[in-house]
Design an enzyme around this catalytic site. Structure first.
Site, PDB file in Angstrom:
ATOM      1  N   ARG A 226       0.815  -1.200   0.000  1.00  0.00           N
ATOM      2  CA  ARG A 226       0.000   0.000   0.000  1.00  0.00           C
ATOM      3  C   ARG A 226       0.857   1.262   0.000  1.00  0.00           C
ATOM      4  O   ARG A 226       2.059   1.227   0.263  1.00  0.00           O
ATOM      5  CB  ARG A 226      -0.964  -0.001   1.183  1.00  0.00           C
ATOM      6  N   HIS A 227       0.221   2.371  -0.287  1.00  0.00           N
ATOM      7  CA  HIS A 227       0.868   3.674  -0.254  1.00  0.00           C
ATOM      8  C   HIS A 227       0.754   4.219   1.165  1.00  0.00           C
ATOM      9  O   HIS A 227      -0.280   4.050   1.809  1.00  0.00           O
ATOM     10  CB  HIS A 227       0.150   4.610  -1.247  1.00  0.00           C
ATOM     11  N   PRO A 228       1.797   4.874   1.676  1.00  0.00           N
ATOM     12  CA  PRO A 228       1.705   5.350   3.066  1.00  0.00           C
ATOM     13  C   PRO A 228       0.654   6.432   3.282  1.00  0.00           C
ATOM     14  O   PRO A 228       0.120   6.569   4.385  1.00  0.00           O
ATOM     15  CB  PRO A 228       3.114   5.898   3.356  1.00  0.00           C
TER      16      PRO A 228
END
Lengths: 394, 394
Positions: A226-228
């Site tokens: 996932r993207h932070p």
């Protein structure tokens, strides 16, 4: 015409990082003379997978080069190498620091012979510092340089990147160093030494992980796919594989909810804004994990592409080879090897309009061009070559 | 003197891949004029983490550049840009293909204005092929290009590499393309177009995974941190962290067994040769998992280093910053920003002996150099600059 048609490269590299660098010079036309030890050659000639007795590992990294044997421990070979250096533009090597000096062929010696020479050394830890003489491998610099600590499933173990980015990024930075030195030489007439360390390159590609740590004080760990700070921006399991979606803003989120007939999510407080979706990422993932298995990856891509939602599959290597974009870009090329036959390998990711590179000749057999190079490039007679053989210099 | 002291780069890049490429040109002395949209500038100015209101993400990728604002949708700005192109060596952009043409500033227009111009485009899928117009992000090309499918724990999920190798490798190949074109220009006097796609670069770094699949017919999957054909060559949990060991041959294996007082393993049929150790990797891992927790990582490194067994820790980002080798190589540099203050970031992994690069100036504020560039580089008067402002062109 290719960009490096007139460049002569003496290539002392072995295995991966160095050969990857000299391969790029060969792809753009340089005469890369791969100098190998007489008995066994580049270590990677013995690395699997094999086609017959030929290493596919070696063949995919040494296309377009010529091979000559030279026993650099022999004084006659050392003298010959010095004469070759006079006529060369570039020496590239990836020995452990100090090895070339042991042969009497360190940069300080070679620069006296040819002040225009560009000498590129690609090593594990570089030609300075307390670790200078330590051995390194890809997995060791991936570990030491921080990238493993931020790769992996959330809360899980640190994970090695499956491609050898420790070696390959060092190869790329080495090429940049060589070309920067070439540009400088065109102004000054002088060569120089290029010193690239695999560990340094791992630090250089860490990018914002360092800033994130310094600003927040929190040591970054793996967070899966996932993207932070953008959600949903990760992979989900569809009926027959994984689909990645990158819903970069609230407008795309609304579109996405409509597409999957879950319009109630648009106004759900937990998911109404990117900030709230990121805060409630786990809850949202549970919901989306229930949606994606309904269709195949290809069906999802058609649906999402139509709505302008960035997306893509997680391709396994077999699917990479047949992907229409990758094929349209000539990113899989086929080379016919005289012994192993036809072999597919990655093409050139740099497309130049005027002096395009190309993959034209296969990797050489060990010492395939020794005689030709000694005759044509060095002007030796058949007798002189026979002497070198008798002395076990070649 | 730096290698690129006389090069002028018009830098239209945003976010990561393109700015990473132009940063390397700036590090080696090029005058990189970052051209940003007047209101908001590079999108990444709004990406966290922030120091005050300044983005550490932006600051760590745009050091050494100058910033001017230019509204490329305005006809006056387009005319001004064309005049700047006359005096520039390089244009680099990472828009989606077609965007520069919409501004009337495609390569076909710019090459007429300056035949020596090198025009580098770094995009998701490149300037040709069926996916040409699709949006891309790092995670999407990591998924599509195959690297995710070979990264992760054995039998586990495909895993994104925690650093943005989709963007960064594209940035590196773009630099190589630009420098190759520069070398070619020194012979021909002509510039050219450099077209680099993030997806292509992912294929280019897959290296032997393609050969392994084609030779064996087996689709490669993730295998955790171990080596596919050398054992033990992976990470183990020590008392206070992970230690990686790389036991490359039987001689090292014997040494290792002696060091850990398990000499019975040397002659154990399951582990006597590298081939048998690889075949029985899981059994061996279970045994070694019982050995390593007895000592700290540092203690193991001292023991193993002394015996010449390649090894290293898995460093988290905080430990990368304090590592003695990384410090000795100047791989963490400090830059003082006029608003954000002192900021640490990765240094240069290419060490040149004669024309070394350096990180000297911080990332620019939005439009910080607009007036100076228009006056000194373009020779505009204060009145002409005021007109451009009134027209909202800058």
């Amino acid at each position: 015409m290719k960009a490096f048609d007139k460049l002569v490269v003496l290539d002392l590299t072995r295995v991966l990082a160095g050969p990857y660098a000299s391969m790029m010079l060969a792809d753009f036309g340089a005469d890369v003379i791969k100098i190998e030890s007489p008995a066994t050659g580049d270590d990677s000639r013995s690395f699997g997978p094999f086609v017959g007795k030929e290493s596919a590992y070696f063949m995919s990294l040494n296309r377009g080069k010529r091979s000559m044997t030279l026993n650099l421990k022999s004084p006659e070979a050392q003298e010959l190498f010095k004469k070759m250096v006079k006529k060369a533009d570039i020496v590239v090597e990836n020995y452990r620091p100090g090895t070339m000096e042991k042969f009497g062929l360190g940069y300080d010696v070679l620069r006296e012979i040819n002040p225009r020479l560009i000498y590129a050394a690609c090593s594990g830890f570089g030609h300075s510092g307390p670790y200078m003489s330590k051995p390194a491998y890809d997995v060791i610099v991936q570990g030491m340089g921080g990238i493993m600590s931020i790769t992996g499933q959330e809360g899980g173990e640190p994970t090695r990147t499956g491609a050898s980015v420790g070696d390959i990024t060092a190869g790329l930075f080495t090429v940049i160093g060589i070309l920067t030195a070439l540009y400088s030489r065109s102004a000054t007439g002088k060569g120089q030494k290029v010193d690239v360390a695999m560990l340094d390159c791992q630090v250089a590609i860490l990018e914002n992980a360092i800033a994130r740590y310094l600003v927040s004080g929190t040591v970054p760990g793996p967070i899966g796919n996932r993207h932070p700070s953008i959600t949903p921006f990760e992979a989900f399991r569809a009926k027959d594989g994984y689909i990645i979606i990158a819903v970069g803003n609230d407008r795309l989120w609304e579109k996405f909810c409509q597409l999957v007939n879950r319009t109630e999510l648009i106004h759900d407080e937990r998911f109404a804004t990117n900030a709230s979706r990121t805060k409630n990422q786990k809850q949202l993932k549970t919901i989306l994990d229930g949606i994606f298995p309904a269709q195949t990856v290809d069906a999802w891509i058609e649906i999402l592409d139509g709505a302008g939602i960035p997306c893509g599959p997680i391709n396994t290597v077999d699917r990479v080879l047949t992907n229409p974009q990758i094929q349209a870009r000539d990113m899989i090329v086929e080379v016919v090897h005289p012994v192993a036959g036809s072999l597919k390998m990655p093409g050139l990711p740099i497309k130049l309009s005027e002096t395009p590179g190309a993959v034209e000749t296969p990797a050489p057999l060990l010492g395939q061009h020794t005689e030709k190079i000694l005759q044509d490039f060095m002007g030796l007679s058949k007798e002189q070559i026979a002497d070198l053989r008798a002395q076990k210099a070649i």
